[in-house]
Design a protein around this motif. Structure first.
Motif, short mmCIF file in Angstrom:
data_model
loop_
_atom_site.label_atom_id
_atom_site.label_comp_id
_atom_site.label_asym_id
_atom_site.label_seq_id
_atom_site.Cartn_x
_atom_site.Cartn_y
_atom_site.Cartn_z
N SER A 9 -8.42 -25.19 -24.97
CA SER A 9 -8.42 -24.34 -26.16
C SER A 9 -8.36 -22.86 -25.80
N LYS A 10 -8.72 -22.51 -24.54
CA LYS A 10 -8.75 -21.10 -24.17
C LYS A 10 -8.53 -20.98 -22.67
N VAL A 11 -7.72 -19.99 -22.26
CA VAL A 11 -7.50 -19.66 -20.84
C VAL A 11 -7.99 -18.23 -20.62
N GLU A 12 -9.03 -18.08 -19.81
CA GLU A 12 -9.61 -16.77 -19.53
C GLU A 12 -9.18 -16.31 -18.14
N LEU A 71 -10.44 -22.90 -19.49
CA LEU A 71 -9.98 -22.72 -18.12
C LEU A 71 -10.20 -21.26 -17.73
N ILE A 72 -10.94 -21.03 -16.64
CA ILE A 72 -11.26 -19.67 -16.19
C ILE A 72 -10.58 -19.42 -14.85
N VAL A 73 -9.79 -18.35 -14.77
CA VAL A 73 -9.09 -17.97 -13.54
C VAL A 73 -9.64 -16.62 -13.09
N ASN A 74 -10.34 -16.59 -11.95
CA ASN A 74 -10.89 -15.36 -11.39
C ASN A 74 -9.97 -14.88 -10.27
N ILE A 75 -9.54 -13.63 -10.35
CA ILE A 75 -8.56 -13.08 -9.41
C ILE A 75 -9.15 -11.90 -8.65
N THR A 76 -8.94 -11.89 -7.34
CA THR A 76 -9.24 -10.72 -6.51
C THR A 76 -7.90 -10.15 -6.04
N GLU A 77 -7.63 -8.92 -6.45
CA GLU A 77 -6.34 -8.32 -6.13
C GLU A 77 -6.37 -7.63 -4.76
N ARG A 78 -5.20 -7.50 -4.17
CA ARG A 78 -5.07 -6.79 -2.91
C ARG A 78 -5.12 -5.29 -3.17
N ASP A 79 -5.96 -4.59 -2.43
CA ASP A 79 -6.08 -3.15 -2.61
C ASP A 79 -4.87 -2.44 -2.02
N ALA A 80 -4.29 -1.54 -2.80
CA ALA A 80 -3.19 -0.72 -2.29
C ALA A 80 -3.75 0.27 -1.28
N PHE A 81 -3.14 0.30 -0.09
CA PHE A 81 -3.65 1.15 0.99
C PHE A 81 -2.77 2.39 1.17
N ALA A 82 -1.48 2.25 1.02
CA ALA A 82 -0.55 3.36 1.19
C ALA A 82 0.77 3.00 0.55
N ILE A 83 1.66 4.00 0.47
CA ILE A 83 3.01 3.80 -0.04
C ILE A 83 3.98 3.97 1.13
N TRP A 84 4.86 3.03 1.28
CA TRP A 84 5.80 3.04 2.40
C TRP A 84 7.21 3.28 1.86
N GLN A 85 7.87 4.29 2.42
CA GLN A 85 9.25 4.59 2.04
C GLN A 85 10.20 3.93 3.04
N THR A 86 11.09 3.11 2.50
CA THR A 86 12.09 2.46 3.36
C THR A 86 13.48 2.80 2.84
N GLY A 87 14.49 2.49 3.63
CA GLY A 87 15.86 2.75 3.21
C GLY A 87 16.17 4.23 3.29
N GLY A 88 17.14 4.64 2.52
CA GLY A 88 17.54 6.04 2.51
C GLY A 88 18.58 6.38 3.55
N ALA A 89 18.94 5.44 4.45
CA ALA A 89 19.93 5.71 5.48
C ALA A 89 21.32 5.37 4.96
N GLY A 90 22.30 6.13 5.41
CA GLY A 90 23.68 5.86 5.01
C GLY A 90 23.96 6.06 3.55
N GLY A 91 23.21 6.95 2.93
CA GLY A 91 23.44 7.23 1.52
C GLY A 91 22.77 6.27 0.56
N ALA A 92 22.09 5.24 1.08
CA ALA A 92 21.40 4.29 0.21
C ALA A 92 20.15 4.94 -0.37
N PRO A 93 19.82 4.65 -1.59
CA PRO A 93 18.62 5.26 -2.19
C PRO A 93 17.36 4.74 -1.50
N PRO A 94 16.36 5.58 -1.34
CA PRO A 94 15.11 5.11 -0.73
C PRO A 94 14.36 4.15 -1.64
#
Length: 317
Positions: A101-104, A159-182
């Motif tokens: 009847s309920k999903v938490e 139904l109870i779903v408990n979630i532990t999220e992954r902590d964001a640690f940093a932002i990583w810039q990839t790409g950007g070579a050969g004119g491709a957008p980062p």
């Protein structure tokens, strides 16, 4: 009183035997054909009722065990549809009212709601015993932002779903070579990419997230951040870090000044810069480059001085 002799006693006639009262026979209760039929039906139903009671006890008892948070060793399940059978004990339990009847959901801050609901795969109205808790947990943990999850079934229909999220640690810039957008992605402390997350939104939530560049930057970021935290006067000024040739770091400060760290003795160089900030406020001065690559040597390059007013260069520009 004269005694009666034995001869006289023998001559006396014996009293007649008492007649025994005959018991009146109780009238026989002759059952009608209908009563006999229902009595036989009742006797035949007793074993079935015992079996049904035993099955009910097994269902409830087993479910109390399975309703505990799913253990980590649960096997990886088959697709969602394979766990929603409408037969057997699940169907029997559903017929007596055991339906969802309920999903938490608890702890989901950055997970996409639509993706999360699809991963849970359970809708209100479905049989409460018609799916595997371990299967739900495994699917939820496959979502990028989720580090771990526990799933609990609370009878008759929650139904109870408990979630532990992954902590964001940093932002990583990839790409950007050969004119491709980062491309900008979030990483956790172990250097793994957190899929399905908006790096720009994460930066707005946590302005202190460091921007990293370089192929092996994620794998080496945790050590650098730990070293910077030891010198808060420097750490608060760093906005980005560039991994150079997989050997060392360049730090970009918030005022765009560039700090070149050495290959070896990285922590010593950071401590030295912190001491210079304390003694002479070096980081508050208009410097363009601070070079610490050579042990025991500091090279500082200030910004070029503006030409004096009225000079030939100034009039030419």
């Amino acid at each position: 009183m004269p005694r009666v002799g034995a001869t006289a006693r023998a001559a006396m006639p014996a009293p007649p035997p008492r007649a025994r009262a005959k018991k009146t026979a109780a009238p026989q209760d002759r059952l009608s054909t209908r009563k006999l039929y229902f009595r036989r039906v009742k006797r035949s139903l007793k074993p079935g009722l015992w079996v049904l009671g035993a099955v009910s006890v097994l269902i409830v008892g087993g479910e109390l065990v399975r309703s505990l948070p799913s253990v980590r060793s649960a096997p990886v399940p088959a697709p969602v549809a394979a766990h929603h059978g409408g037969f057997g004990l699940a169907a029997l339990a559903a017929d007596v009212g055991l339906r969802i009847s309920k999903v938490e959901v608890v702890g989901a801050q950055t997970v996409d709601p639509a993706l999360l609901q699809a991963a849970i795969g359970v809708q209100p109205g479905e049989p409460a015993l018609g799916f595997s808790l371990g299967a739900v947990r495994a699917r939820v943990e496959q979502l990028g932002p989720v580090q771990s999850a526990t799933v609990e079934r609370v009878l008759p229909g929650t139904l109870i779903v408990n979630i532990t999220e992954r902590d964001a640690f940093a932002i990583w810039q990839t790409g950007g070579a050969g004119g491709a957008p980062p491309r900008f992605v979030l990483i956790d402390k172990t250097g793994k990419v957190i899929e399905g997350q908006d790096a720009a939104a994460a930066k707005r939530r946590e302005p202190s997230l460091l921007l990293l560049t370089g192929a092996d930057a994620p794998q080496n970021a945790a050590a650098l951040v730990s070293e910077l935290k030891a010198v808060p006067a420097l750490a608060s000024r760093v906005s980005a870090a560039e991994r150079v040739d997989g050997l060392r770091w360049n730090l970009i400060l918030k005022d765009q000044a560039l700090v070149k760290l050495p290959v070896a003795g990285e922590q010593d160089a950071i401590n030295q810069l912190g001491a210079l900030q304390t003694s002479m406020q070096l980081l508050d001065r208009p410097v363009e480059v601070i070079d610490l690559r050579q042990a025991g040597k500091l090279v500082v390059r200030p910004y070029p001085a503006a030409p004096p007013p009225g000079s030939a260069k100034d009039s030419h520009t």
